[in-house]
Design a protein around this motif. Structure first.
Motif, PDB file in Angstrom:
ATOM      1  N   LYS A  79       1.022   4.438  -4.405  1.00  0.00           N
ATOM      2  CA  LYS A  79       2.388   4.371  -4.565  1.00  0.00           C
ATOM      3  C   LYS A  79       2.891   5.936  -4.323  1.00  0.00           C
ATOM      4  O   LYS A  79       4.027   5.983  -3.760  1.00  0.00           O
ATOM      5  N   TYR A  80       2.236   7.007  -4.572  1.00  0.00           N
ATOM      6  CA  TYR A  80       2.697   8.320  -4.788  1.00  0.00           C
ATOM      7  C   TYR A  80       2.133   9.166  -3.898  1.00  0.00           C
ATOM      8  O   TYR A  80       2.635  10.204  -3.528  1.00  0.00           O
ATOM      9  N   HIS A 106       9.790  -3.401  -4.859  1.00  0.00           N
ATOM     10  CA  HIS A 106       9.716  -2.080  -4.972  1.00  0.00           C
ATOM     11  C   HIS A 106       9.032  -1.564  -3.680  1.00  0.00           C
ATOM     12  O   HIS A 106       9.408  -0.555  -2.958  1.00  0.00           O
ATOM     13  N   GLU A 107       7.794  -2.070  -3.304  1.00  0.00           N
ATOM     14  CA  GLU A 107       7.089  -1.815  -2.139  1.00  0.00           C
ATOM     15  C   GLU A 107       8.189  -1.897  -0.828  1.00  0.00           C
ATOM     16  O   GLU A 107       8.016  -1.050  -0.150  1.00  0.00           O
ATOM     17  N   ALA A 126      10.606   1.088  -0.958  1.00  0.00           N
ATOM     18  CA  ALA A 126       9.638   2.367  -0.956  1.00  0.00           C
ATOM     19  C   ALA A 126       9.196   2.555   0.900  1.00  0.00           C
ATOM     20  O   ALA A 126       9.469   3.549   1.485  1.00  0.00           O
ATOM     21  N   ASN A 178      12.344   3.142   2.968  1.00  0.00           N
ATOM     22  CA  ASN A 178      12.612   4.448   2.916  1.00  0.00           C
ATOM     23  C   ASN A 178      11.877   5.406   3.731  1.00  0.00           C
ATOM     24  O   ASN A 178      12.283   6.363   4.221  1.00  0.00           O
TER      25      ASN A 178
END
Lengths: 142, 64
Positions: free
Chosen positions: A12-13, A80-81, A84, A87
């Motif tokens: 994720k990060y 969420h995926e 993200a 974006n």
């Protein structure tokens, strides 16, 4: 295939891909990476080494893609995926379009023929096609 | 939307992990729901209500 989805979670990060969450996942990554590191650091050259690298990379790329498609995700994970990734796509698009614009402007100012990196244009076109196909599918099936 | 998931879960002696398993979601999603940081879909709301053995979805979830 070889790896199991429960060994990993979605990265994720720090970029895209998978993050090991069990010791089996870390062992799997080590097994995949070690031969590549050894071949590259020992400066092994030749057709056999190249062929091995290609086959090794293809097999484990397919395996990891298989894991990524089978990662369990609930509705909150999917939302969420999606947000993200959307974006991230907008950030990439802004940079690519700015890059193309800058290239064209720089050529125009220099009085030379305007040339643009075709790979960037192909990437943007691939994005447009992918988005269109996705929306056709979603409109039809949801 | 607000919910009483934590109340009914504790009343039934269920862990967050067990509720997550029964509802087919991750424990993190249950945590977000109990903290009112996430609004579930109707399907998930029904699954959670059923997992908590509640008769009516309105007993577990309500509009603010």
């Amino acid at each position: 295939m070889i790896a199991k989805p429960e060994w990993f979670t979605r990265r994720k990060y720090l970029g895209w891909g998978l993050m090991p969450v069990t010791w089996q996942g870390w062992v799997y990554i080590a097994v995949v990476v070690l031969p590549l590191v050894l071949i590259l650091t020992m400066d092994v050259v030749g057709t056999a080494a190249t062929a091995f690298l290609v086959v090794w990379a293809v097999v484990f790329s397919i395996d990891l893609l298989d894991v990524m498609t089978r990662l369990p995700k609930d509705e909150r994970d999917r939302i969420h995926e999606a947000i993200a990734e959307r974006n991230a796509l907008w950030a990439i698009l802004v940079v690519l379009v700015a890059g193309v614009g800058y290239q064209a402007a720089a050529d125009a100012v220099a009085g030379s023929t305007i040339t643009v990196d075709p790979v960037i244009l192909i990437a943007l076109f691939a994005g447009v096609i992918t988005k269109a196909i996705s929306n056709v599918y979603l409109d039809k099936n949801n | 939307m607000e919910n009483e998931i934590a109340f009914y879960r504790n009343k039934s002696g269920m862990t967050q992990e067990k509720l997550a398993e029964l509802a087919g979601v991750t424990r993190q999603t249950i945590i977000s729901l109990e903290q009112n940081r996430y609004n579930p879909s109707l399907l998930l709301a029904y699954r959670i209500t059923r997992a908590l053995k509640m008769a009516h979805i309105e007993d577990v979830f309500r509009m603010r």
